[in-house]
Design an enzyme around this catalytic site. Structure first.
Site, PDB file in Angstrom:
ATOM      1  NE  ARG A  26      43.065  33.055  37.073  1.00 19.08           N
ATOM      2  CZ  ARG A  26      43.072  34.305  37.179  1.00 19.08           C
ATOM      3  NH1 ARG A  26      42.108  35.144  37.587  1.00 19.08           N
ATOM      4  NH2 ARG A  26      44.462  34.796  36.929  1.00 19.08           N
ATOM      5  NE  ARG A  30      39.535  33.563  35.166  1.00 16.86           N
ATOM      6  CZ  ARG A  30      40.674  33.368  34.564  1.00 16.86           C
ATOM      7  NH1 ARG A  30      41.179  34.537  33.765  1.00 16.86           N
ATOM      8  NH2 ARG A  30      41.377  32.278  34.635  1.00 16.86           N
ATOM      9  NE  ARG A  39      35.313  43.571  39.775  1.00 15.97           N
ATOM     10  CZ  ARG A  39      36.038  43.048  39.037  1.00 15.97           C
ATOM     11  NH1 ARG A  39      36.572  41.918  39.069  1.00 15.97           N
ATOM     12  NH2 ARG A  39      36.346  44.016  37.909  1.00 15.97           N
ATOM     13  CG  ASP A  75      45.927  40.717  41.167  1.00 17.77           C
ATOM     14  OD1 ASP A  75      45.677  40.197  40.354  1.00 17.77           O
ATOM     15  OD2 ASP A  75      47.005  41.053  41.016  1.00 17.77           O
ATOM     16  CE1 TYR A 150      51.087  40.386  35.449  1.00 16.62           C
ATOM     17  CE2 TYR A 150      51.567  39.164  37.423  1.00 16.62           C
ATOM     18  CZ  TYR A 150      50.764  39.241  36.120  1.00 16.62           C
ATOM     19  OH  TYR A 150      49.844  38.500  35.744  1.00 16.62           O
TER      20      TYR A 150
END
Lengths: 340, 340
Positions: A26, A30, A39, A75, A150
């Site tokens: 990561r 973010r 983004r 992702d 998921y």
């Protein structure tokens, strides 16, 4: 561009790298202001299908932190989305399915990826044009347990109760779902290899929610098949969180490198796996504790790795936490390059 | 009432119980309709200070499921609240502090519990009046890492980054906080023992977020002190989640019984601890998978426990999940009593 002399590739194959290779899970995303800027106004999942943008996001941390590898910005649900599954990524929550997959009919109707995701292939070309020969691009491959959870839960789950219930009450359905998912995962991996990734990581983030017996019965055969796709072609890294009890089984799936979270000592990990190279182990929360604390942990990990006589790719034991200060990441990379 | 012949007490002391003893963490509470009814309109933390109500909630699962122990209905922040800390439990989130505790002054100002929580003592009397001599009441004691994390983060935390940052950047502050918290925890335990609990469990729910070195340096000394309070008086159970790597260190804190989550095999756990009795190991998600799946896991756990030659108190490897069907819990208890 061939990056066979990149420190991370050398280390992955058990050779001596020119400097201690490091990348952070990561690292793209973010925690970086420049990421938030590019983004802005763009949906997360959409951004994974925009070649220029996904390349830019992938490259940002390489430029900023001087890490030894880029990790493809993607992702776990990207190949499902491309195959035609109705899924969106809800900010602050994660991937949410339009309809959960729980019955024989649901599974039979789950689309399989049967075409090239050209946007990702184009993005990989752009990335490779900028990376130097000492930097490598790591491909992003989601593993079947996490993906199945998921689908069955319909979104992120804290306890995976529906997933485990399906596994244990209707094992034939579970295996049918795995058989249906695995070709899509393999297709996405093949496409990334054709486009020029230098290594790959299989992210089975949630495998640590299973005990070893369940992992062996319900997950290992499929992870083995996925990893076999890349065997002898590029180095393979296999990673999950909270997998102390699973390391032996996971390493039997076949990979050059086994990812280790921050809970397990590198010494213990080395005894549990059949790979000669380990990755990870630095607690992501330590990036909030100042450089001295990071340095101390780097020394602890290095001494454990040296004592165990294994190779090492530096990384966190889990992804960079969202509120991490970007400069703290850069300094941690420098500490590792100096003392790792 | 003395309950020294209760199966769970016999098992905890390594003797042969008259039947396989079982209780479930979080058996009291959110999974039961009768709990939702009596709690209606009453704040969670308030209910822990209402003697009749906390007794009723504690007793509900014993009546319904035929479990061998009641677990005192309480919360980890109850002694803090009683000491004067501004804390409330926000539904769906957990304990939230009015002001986080992060500085030397914050720690110095943290109140210490210096009076009896009479409501809890009265509740324990009511519970003991109803329990039979084969049933035991387990006291509820929160452990210092989990409690400290709530105080430092200001509420529930996914990654405990501020807690770990404080630990590693200002270890003297961390130890000062532990020194300040431990007397409150010990006082609450002493009060429960005086009121008549038959056993106690130290809940260090989040200890599994630490690696072993950190656990030994920052937590173990305080857990040892808390557990020593009950030594030779009542059986002590020590529990955390995701603690596979910590079981050896945790068992050094001193207890008759070590709790094992669902990730670790009982065989592996038995080799890591110095206690002769283990507790737990049934995956709470299995209560969603039907009786056959539960029976299969009970047989697996039993064979591992028998092979390891240790005693066993049956329990889940974590708390009952909120959406668990109450009848599935009752049936699991019966399966364990028949086949455990």
């Amino acid at each position: 561009m061939t990056t066979r002399n990149a420190p991370i590739i050398e280390a992955a194959y058990g050779r001596t790298p020119s400097r201690p290779p490091v990348w952070f899970m990561r690292q793209a995303g973010r925690s970086l202001p420049e990421y938030k800027k590019v983004r802005e106004g763009i949906d997360m999942l959409d951004s994974c299908f925009m070649p220029e943008l996904l390349a830019e996001i992938t490259l940002q941390p390489v430029r900023r932190h001087d890490v030894d590898a880029a990790i493809l910005f993607s992702d776990i649900v990207v190949p499902l989305k491309a195959a035609g599954v109705d899924v969106e990524i809800v900010p602050g929550r994660g991937p949410v399915m339009d309809a959960p997959v729980r019955t024989e009919a649901d599974i039979a109707n789950l689309p399989i990826l049967d075409h090239e995701i050209t946007e990702v292939a184009q993005g990989i070309q752009i990335i490779n044009d900028e990376l130097t020969e000492t930097q490598a691009l790591i491909g992003f491959v989601g593993a079947p347990f996490t993906l199945a959870s998921y689908l069955i839960e319909g979104g992120p789950s804290k306890n995976h109760e529906r997933t485990k219930a399906l596994m244990h009450s209707q094992p034939q359905l579970w295996h049918a779902l795995m058989e249906r998912l695995t070709p899509t995962i393999i297709a996405f991996l093949e496409q990334q290899m054709a486009a020029g990734i230098d290594a790959m990581q299989l992210f089975d983030s949630w495998a640590g929610f299973l005990n070893e017996a369940d992992y062996r019965e319900f997950v290992l055969p499929y992870s083995t098949r996925i990893l076999a796709t890349a065997a002898g072609r590029i180095p393979r890294i296999h990673f999950g969180v909270g997998t102390g009890e699973l390391l032996t089984a996971m390493s039997e799936a076949g990979s050059e490198v086994m990812g280790v979270d921050y809970r397990v000592s590198m010494d213990a990990a080395a005894h549990r796996v059949n790979t000669k190279v380990l990755q990870g182990n630095l607690d992501p929360a330590l990036l909030f504790a100042g450089d001295d604390a990071v340095r101390k942990q780097v020394q602890r990990i290095k001494s454990e790795v040296d004592a165990a006589g294994v190779g090492h790719i530096w990384n966190l034991g889990h992804g960079v936490l969202p509120t991490t200060d970007a400069d703290a990441i850069t300094r941690a990379v420098a500490i590792i390059h100096n003392e790792g």
